[in-house]
Design an enzyme around this catalytic site. Structure first.
Site, PDB file in Angstrom:
ATOM      1  N   ASP A 112       0.822  -1.205   0.000  1.00 34.68           N
ATOM      2  CA  ASP A 112       0.000   0.000   0.000  1.00 34.68           C
ATOM      3  C   ASP A 112       0.855   1.255   0.000  1.00 34.68           C
ATOM      4  OD1 ASP A 112      -2.678  -0.813  -0.123  1.00 34.68           O
ATOM      5  OD2 ASP A 112      -2.750  -1.268   2.005  1.00 34.68           O
ATOM      6  N   ILE A 113       1.873   1.275   0.846  1.00 37.42           N
ATOM      7  CA  ILE A 113       2.685   2.480   0.978  1.00 37.42           C
ATOM      8  C   ILE A 113       3.461   2.758  -0.306  1.00 37.42           C
ATOM      9  CG2 ILE A 113       4.663   3.449   2.204  1.00 37.42           C
ATOM     10  CD1 ILE A 113       3.519   2.083   4.741  1.00 37.42           C
TER      11      ILE A 113
END
Length: 390
Positions: A175-176
Site C-alpha cells: 500500500d505504501i
C-alpha cells in the site's frame, strides 16, 4: 486556489486535492501531498473510512491505523448514492486541482462520475486512480488488499528463510509503495499542467508498484531465466550483507565492496583475510563456509562493541532495533521525525512526520487527522453549497 495545510510557503500551497480514497494506499499518497502544503479534502461515506474501526490500538476513540495516514486533511461526509451527495461532489470537483480515488474500476462511473466525462467538463483536473491491478487488464476488476499483493506480486516468494514458508513483510509496504507512486505521478501531472494547461489521468496499481520494487531480483530473472529464491536475511549478490547474532543481541552489517571487506578483516577477523574470500563473487560462492566462520566471530562481542569497532573503521553497521527504540532515538528527534499535533479528542498527539525536508526544514502538515465529518459544514459553505443546518 487555497492555502495548503502546511502553510503558504510550502511547495504545493494553493493546490486543492479532493481525496475519495480510503484504507491506506490512497490516503498515504494524499497525506504526502498535504505535508507538501496542498489542501486535502477527504470525502468519507456516512460510516467513515474503514480504517477508523481497524484496531486496537485506539486513542480517544480513534484508530491508530487511521491516525497514521490522515494528518493534514479536512473530513467531509457525503453519501454519493444520494442526489444531494452527488451535487456536493460535483461542486467540489469543480473547485479542485486533483481527484484521488481507489474504488474498483467502474465504480464512480456507475455513480455518475465517469473520469472521461468529468475531465471533459474540467480539462485541467488531474484524476488519480489507485487500485489493486490497474484500470485495465484481465485482473482489473478484482479487489485486493496489501497482504494479497505481497503474495501476488512477489514479495512473499522472496521473503523468509529458505526452509520456511513464504513470509509477509512486517509493514504494509505494498500500500505504501503504491501511495508513493501515486503521489509521484500526481506531482508530475501538476508540473506538466503548468506547461500545457491539461489535466491527466494517473493510473497506479498496487500489483505494478510491488513488481517495480523487485528491481535486481526481477532483472536477474529476465537476464538468466533463473528463479530467485528466499534467502532469509542474506543478500543474493553480496556477502557479508546480513544480520548476525552478537553476544547480547543482533547486529546487521553491510560489506558492500572488497575494500570494506579488507577493512573488516583488519579490525574484526584477520584470520578471514584469505584468497577464497578476497573478491565478492568468491565470497558469495563460499557463502555457507564464510557464514559459519562469521557467526563465531560475531558471537564473541556484544552489539555495542561491534558498533564501535565497525563504525570506527567506516563499515556500515547497525543494531536490529525495536519500534520503541527507533521512535525514541536521538537521530529521529534531531530530524524532527516525531511531531506533536493537537487533536480534538485525543489532545496532544504524537505522529511520525514527513521524511521530506526542504532547506533543512521539516515539512509536516499542521492539521491533525480529522474527526469523521469534522469539516463538512465549513467546506460546503465555502463552495456555497447548502447544508442541512443552513
Amino acid at each position: 486556489m487555497s492555502t495548503g495545510a502546511a502553510g503558504r510557503g510550502s511547495p504545493l500551497a494553493g493546490v486543492r486535492i479532493l481525496d475519495l480514497s480510503r484504507i491506506l494506499a490512497g490516503p498515504y499518497a494524499t497525506m504526502m501531498l498535504a505535508d507538501l502544503g496542498a489542501e486535502v479534502i477527504k470525502i468519507e461515506p456516512p460510516g467513515g473510512d474503514d480504517t477508523r474501526t481497524w484496531g486496537p490500538p485506539f486513542g480517544g476513540g480513534e484508530a491508530a491505523y487511521f491516525l497514521a495516514v490522515n494528518r493534514g486533511k479536512k473530513s467531509v461526509v457525503l453519501n454519493l448514492k444520494t442526489e444531494e451527495g452527488s451535487r456536493a461532489l460535483a461542486r467540489l470537483i469543480a473547485s479542485s486541482d486533483v481527484l484521488v480515488e481507489n474504488f474498483r474500476p467502474g465504480t464512480l462511473a456507475r455513480l455518475g462520475f465517469a473520469p472521461e466525462e468529468v475531465q471533459g467538463r474540467h480539462p485541467r483536473l488531474i484524476w488519480c486512480s489507485v487500485s489493486a491491478y490497474g484500470q485495465y487488464g484481465p485482473l482489473s476488476s478484482k479487489p485486493g488488499y496489501d497482504a494479497v499483493m505481497q503474495g501476488e506480486a512477489g514479495w512473499m516468494g522472496l521473503t523468509g528463510p529458505p526452509e520456511g514458508p513464504p513470509t509477509k513483510l512486517g509493514a504494509s509496504l505494498a500500500d505504501i509503495c503504491a501511495g508513493m507512486m501515486a503521489s509521484s505521478g500526481i506531482l508530475a501531472a501538476l508540473f506538466a499542467r503548468e506547461r500545457d494547461g491539461r489535466g491527466r489521468r494517473v493510473d497506479v496499481a498496487l500489483f505494478d508498484s510491488v513488481v517495480a520494487t523487485l528491481c535486481y531480483q526481477a532483472q536477474g530473472y529476465l537476464l538468466t531465466g533463473e528463479e530467485p529464491v528466499r534467502s532469509g536475511n542474506n543478500h543474493p549478490s553480496l556477502t557479508p550483507y546480513e544480520s548476525f547474532e552478537a553476544a547480547d543481541g543482533h547486529v546487521i552489517v553491510a560489506v558492500g565492496n572488497d575494500a570494506l571487506w579488507k577493512r573488516f578483516c583488519e579490525v574484526a577477523a584477520p584470520e578471514l583475510d584469505r584468497p577464497e574470500f578476497e573478491k565478492n563473487p568468491d565470497r558469495v560462492r563460499h557463502r555457507s563456509e564464510l557464514r559459519g566462520l562469521l557467526e563465531a566471530v560475531f558471537r564473541s562481542r556484544g552489539v555495542a562493541a561491534w558498533e564501535r569497532v565497525l563504525d570506527e573503521a567506516g563499515i556500515p553497521v547497525g543494531r536490529v532495533r525495536s519500534v520503541a527504540e527507533i521512535l525514541n532515538s536521538p537521530q529521529l528527534k534531531a530530524r524532527g521525525m516525531v511531531v506533536d499535533r493537537e487533536h480534538p479528542s485525543i489532545g496532544s498527539l504524537r505522529l511520525v512526520g514527513s521524511p521530506v525536508q526542504f532547506d533543512g526544514e521539516n515539512h509536516t502538515a499542521t492539521l491533525p487527522p480529522p474527526l469523521r465529518g469534522e469539516h463538512t459544514g465549513d467546506v460546503l459553505e465555502a463552495i456555497a453549497f447548502p447544508t442541512e443546518t443552513d
